[in-house]
Design an enzyme around this catalytic site. Structure first.
Site, PDB file in Angstrom:
ATOM      1  N   GLY A 149       7.336 -59.047  -9.496  1.00 39.60           N
ATOM      2  CA  GLY A 149       7.350 -57.499  -9.448  1.00 39.60           C
ATOM      3  C   GLY A 149       7.041 -57.502  -8.256  1.00 39.60           C
TER       4      GLY A 149
ATOM      5  N   VAL B 198       3.613 -64.457   8.328  1.00 42.58           N
ATOM      6  CA  VAL B 198       4.449 -66.445   7.937  1.00 42.58           C
ATOM      7  C   VAL B 198       5.398 -66.342   9.466  1.00 42.58           C
ATOM      8  CG1 VAL B 198       5.982 -67.265   6.070  1.00 42.58           C
ATOM      9  CG2 VAL B 198       3.898 -66.002   5.115  1.00 42.58           C
TER      10      VAL B 198
ATOM     11  N   ARG C 295      12.754 -62.209 -11.546  1.00 41.74           N
ATOM     12  CA  ARG C 295      11.707 -62.739 -12.019  1.00 41.74           C
ATOM     13  C   ARG C 295      13.002 -63.692 -12.827  1.00 41.74           C
ATOM     14  NH1 ARG C 295       6.927 -59.839 -13.142  1.00 41.74           N
ATOM     15  NH2 ARG C 295       7.326 -57.901 -12.326  1.00 41.74           N
TER      16      ARG C 295
ATOM     17  N   GLY D 202       2.686 -62.866  -7.863  1.00 40.22           N
ATOM     18  CA  GLY D 202       1.505 -62.869  -8.808  1.00 40.22           C
ATOM     19  C   GLY D 202       1.189 -64.102  -9.858  1.00 40.22           C
ATOM     20  N   ASP D 203       0.999 -64.241 -10.883  1.00 39.01           N
ATOM     21  CA  ASP D 203       0.527 -65.707 -11.913  1.00 39.01           C
ATOM     22  C   ASP D 203       1.727 -66.067 -12.382  1.00 39.01           C
ATOM     23  OD1 ASP D 203       1.156 -63.317 -13.540  1.00 39.01           O
ATOM     24  OD2 ASP D 203      -0.786 -64.055 -14.960  1.00 39.01           O
TER      25      ASP D 203
ATOM     26  N   THR E 283       0.296 -58.636  -5.855  1.00 36.91           N
ATOM     27  CA  THR E 283       1.217 -57.641  -7.344  1.00 36.91           C
ATOM     28  C   THR E 283      -0.227 -56.614  -7.605  1.00 36.91           C
ATOM     29  OG1 THR E 283       0.221 -58.209  -9.399  1.00 36.91           O
ATOM     30  CG2 THR E 283      -0.623 -59.820  -8.384  1.00 36.91           C
ATOM     31  N   ILE E 284       0.635 -55.194  -7.444  1.00 37.85           N
ATOM     32  CA  ILE E 284      -0.080 -54.182  -7.718  1.00 37.85           C
ATOM     33  C   ILE E 284      -1.347 -54.818  -8.753  1.00 37.85           C
ATOM     34  CG2 ILE E 284       1.695 -53.466  -6.813  1.00 37.85           C
ATOM     35  CD1 ILE E 284       1.983 -51.962  -9.543  1.00 37.85           C
ATOM     36  N   ASP E 285      -0.938 -55.690  -9.162  1.00 39.43           N
ATOM     37  CA  ASP E 285      -2.219 -56.010 -10.985  1.00 39.43           C
ATOM     38  C   ASP E 285      -3.533 -56.245 -10.517  1.00 39.43           C
ATOM     39  OD1 ASP E 285      -0.151 -54.808 -12.433  1.00 39.43           O
ATOM     40  OD2 ASP E 285       0.466 -57.369 -12.923  1.00 39.43           O
TER      41      ASP E 285
ATOM     42  N   ASP F 149      -4.909 -59.402 -10.390  1.00 40.87           N
ATOM     43  CA  ASP F 149      -5.547 -59.597 -11.496  1.00 40.87           C
ATOM     44  C   ASP F 149      -5.576 -61.662 -11.190  1.00 40.87           C
ATOM     45  OD1 ASP F 149      -3.081 -59.910 -11.550  1.00 40.87           O
ATOM     46  OD2 ASP F 149      -2.890 -59.617 -13.684  1.00 40.87           O
TER      47      ASP F 149
ATOM     48  N   ARG G  34       0.030 -54.650 -16.983  1.00 42.80           N
ATOM     49  CA  ARG G  34       0.695 -54.758 -18.909  1.00 42.80           C
ATOM     50  C   ARG G  34      -0.633 -55.216 -19.096  1.00 42.80           C
ATOM     51  NH1 ARG G  34       5.937 -56.422 -18.049  1.00 42.80           N
ATOM     52  NH2 ARG G  34       5.059 -58.123 -16.839  1.00 42.80           N
TER      53      ARG G  34
ATOM     54  N   GLY H 120     -11.490 -38.612 -10.526  1.00 42.76           N
ATOM     55  CA  GLY H 120     -12.509 -37.899 -12.223  1.00 42.76           C
ATOM     56  C   GLY H 120     -11.276 -37.736 -13.338  1.00 42.76           C
TER      57      GLY H 120
ATOM     58  N   LYS I 232     -14.770 -27.453 -19.416  1.00 43.30           N
ATOM     59  CA  LYS I 232     -13.323 -27.827 -18.771  1.00 43.30           C
ATOM     60  C   LYS I 232     -12.511 -27.727 -18.443  1.00 43.30           C
ATOM     61  CE  LYS I 232     -15.421 -32.804 -17.479  1.00 43.30           C
ATOM     62  NZ  LYS I 232     -15.281 -33.320 -16.832  1.00 43.30           N
TER      63      LYS I 232
ATOM     64  N   LEU J 171       7.684 -46.010  -9.644  1.00 44.35           N
ATOM     65  CA  LEU J 171       7.202 -45.331  -8.634  1.00 44.35           C
ATOM     66  C   LEU J 171       5.884 -45.798  -7.206  1.00 44.35           C
ATOM     67  CD1 LEU J 171       4.860 -43.116  -8.125  1.00 44.35           C
ATOM     68  CD2 LEU J 171       6.233 -41.667  -9.611  1.00 44.35           C
ATOM     69  N   GLN J 172       5.097 -46.277  -8.527  1.00 46.79           N
ATOM     70  CA  GLN J 172       4.185 -46.941  -8.429  1.00 46.79           C
ATOM     71  C   GLN J 172       4.131 -47.895  -7.362  1.00 46.79           C
ATOM     72  OE1 GLN J 172       0.917 -47.117 -11.923  1.00 46.79           O
ATOM     73  NE2 GLN J 172       2.990 -46.734 -12.770  1.00 46.79           N
ATOM     74  N   ARG J 173       5.762 -48.849  -7.760  1.00 47.32           N
ATOM     75  CA  ARG J 173       5.757 -50.605  -7.246  1.00 47.32           C
ATOM     76  C   ARG J 173       6.058 -50.003  -5.347  1.00 47.32           C
ATOM     77  NH1 ARG J 173       7.178 -53.978 -11.281  1.00 47.32           N
ATOM     78  NH2 ARG J 173       8.863 -54.080  -9.986  1.00 47.32           N
TER      79      ARG J 173
HETATM   80  O1  F6P Z   1       3.322 -57.719 -12.434  1.00 42.14           O
HETATM   81  C1  F6P Z   1       3.502 -55.766 -11.639  1.00 42.14           C
HETATM   82  C2  F6P Z   1       4.298 -55.110 -13.323  1.00 42.14           C
HETATM   83  O2  F6P Z   1       4.010 -53.926 -12.435  1.00 42.14           O
HETATM   84  C3  F6P Z   1       2.866 -54.635 -13.651  1.00 42.14           C
HETATM   85  O3  F6P Z   1       2.109 -54.075 -13.377  1.00 42.14           O
HETATM   86  C4  F6P Z   1       4.323 -54.143 -14.789  1.00 42.14           C
HETATM   87  O4  F6P Z   1       3.704 -53.971 -15.867  1.00 42.14           O
HETATM   88  C5  F6P Z   1       5.697 -55.268 -14.486  1.00 42.14           C
HETATM   89  O5  F6P Z   1       5.164 -55.938 -13.526  1.00 42.14           O
HETATM   90  C6  F6P Z   1       6.574 -54.177 -14.718  1.00 42.14           C
HETATM   91  O6  F6P Z   1       7.311 -55.073 -14.208  1.00 42.14           O
HETATM   92  P1  F6P Z   1       8.706 -55.316 -14.468  1.00 42.14           P
HETATM   93  O7  F6P Z   1       8.976 -54.300 -12.626  1.00 42.14           O
HETATM   94  O8  F6P Z   1       9.416 -56.298 -14.210  1.00 42.14           O
HETATM   95  O9  F6P Z   1       9.400 -54.164 -15.622  1.00 42.14           O
END
Ligand code: F6P
Length: 328
Positions: free
Chosen positions: A14, A26, A75, A105-106, A130-132, A134, A176, A190, A218, A258-260
């Site tokens: 990702g 680099v 991938r 990532g991993d 990786t955004i994760d 982890d 994931r 919050g 609330k 959109l998070q990526r």
């Molecule tokens: O590994 C980063 C990540 O954004 C995970 O948070 C997410 O589960 C996964 O990749 C989604 O992967 P793809 O873009 O291949 O669906």
């Protein structure tokens, strides 16, 4: 010590904001040190297909602010096979490449480790991208800060409309196997509850928590669900809760990819630059099969094997407890 002369760089898995500043670092660090540089397109896929090009200092001009990765990513399943690895090795040998920087990532690191065990004459250095967030061996991975800020910006907007309508929102964020984004975003926005893959919360407890919030006047509630939560996605959980929580109108938002995207934050630009710089210097000093990471604001090397074996994100219980207390 094996002296390197030609370095290749790829991004895999990702994409993550900060990969471009890292590629720039680099390429320029390598050129500064008299090395030749080759960029590999689409990660291990490009390695197998020999999709590579010579990179110069100007190949990475004006990319610090760009999201995604100029090298593209993929991938790649064929790289897991002996045949895919052998073709990749031959492609690198043909071009005289003797060092490889992999940013990912991993999954990326698993491939890199196997490859360098099989072909130790090509030195390999990993950069955690990786955004994760982890990977063991780096407190922060590239892209996590930007992605979390993107999530926060979105949730703040949802909070406005949730509050205006007295609604309960379930917001699904990426991760994931990792609740890192969910936890940081939950504290920052919050959230009334945060559901993570690392720690199961019983639905009954969630319902009790939401009822308490309503009793405490609330006007809106936000529950953040990491996509890997054991109960299923945000829609599944919303359905389970809706039956019991009649006082709120329930809505669901999946933030998705959109998070990526987006321009990397200052933190990720600096981190990408530091990690890329350190990766090349580590290769020049003869290191291989290592990952560069940030620990207590210093660059540290961890073996890729250790980074993978201990890769489980350790749930920060103290942050979870604090988030619960601060959202009463
Ligand atoms: O590994 C980063 C990540 O954004 C995970 O948070 C997410 O589960 C996964 O990749 C989604 O992967 P793809 O873009 O291949 O669906």
């Amino acid at each position: 010590m094996h002296k390197i002369s030609k370095l290749a760089v790829l991004t895999s898995g990702g994409d993550a904001p900060g990969m471009n500043p890292c590629i720039r670092s680099v390429v320029r660090t390598a050129i500064y040190n008299g090395l030749e540089v080759v960029g590999i397109r689409r990660g291990y896929q490009g390695l197998i297909e020999d999709d590579m090009y010579v990179m110069e200092a100007r190949s990475v001009s004006n990319i610090l602010n760009l999201g995604g990765t100029i090298l593209k990513t993929a991938r790649c399943l064929p790289f897991r096979t002996d045949e895919g690895m052998e073709t990749s090795y031959q492609n690198l040998k043909k071009r005289g490449v003797d060092a490889l920087v992999v940013i990912g990532g991993d999954g990326t690191f698993t491939g890199a480790l196997r490859f360098s065990q099989k072909y130790p004459d090509i030195a390999v250095m990993g950069v955690p991208g990786t955004i994760d967030n982890d990977l063991y061996g780096s407190t922060y991975t590239l892209g996590f800060d930007t992605a979390t800020n993107t999530v926060i910006e979105a949730i703040d907007k949802i909070r406005d409309t949730a509050d205006a309508h007295d609604r309960l929102f379930f917001i699904e964020v990426m991760g994931r196997d990792s609740g890192a984004i969910a936890l940081r975003a939950g504290i920052s926005c919050g959230a009334e509850a945060i559901l993570l893959p690392e720690k199961e919360m019983a639905i009954e407890n969630l319902i009790e928590n939401l009822k308490a919030g309503q009793y405490n006047k609330k006007s809106s509630s936000i529950v953040i669900v990491a996509e890997g939560d054991k109960h299923g996605g945000a829609y599944d959980i919303a359905k389970l809760v809706q039956k019991e929580v009649k006082f709120y109108d329930v809505k669901v938002t999946i933030l998705g990819h959109l998070q990526r995207g987006g321009s990397p934050s200052a933190f990720d630009r600096v981190l990408g630059s530091r990690l890329g710089f350190a990766a090349v210097n580590a290769l020049i000093s003869g290191k291989s099969q290592m990952m560069v990471g940030l620990q207590a604001n210093y660059i540290k090397l961890t073996s890729i094997e250790e980074a993978l074996n201990q890769h489980e994100f350790k749930l920060e219980e103290d942050l979870m407890q604090m988030a619960e207390i601060l959202s009463i």
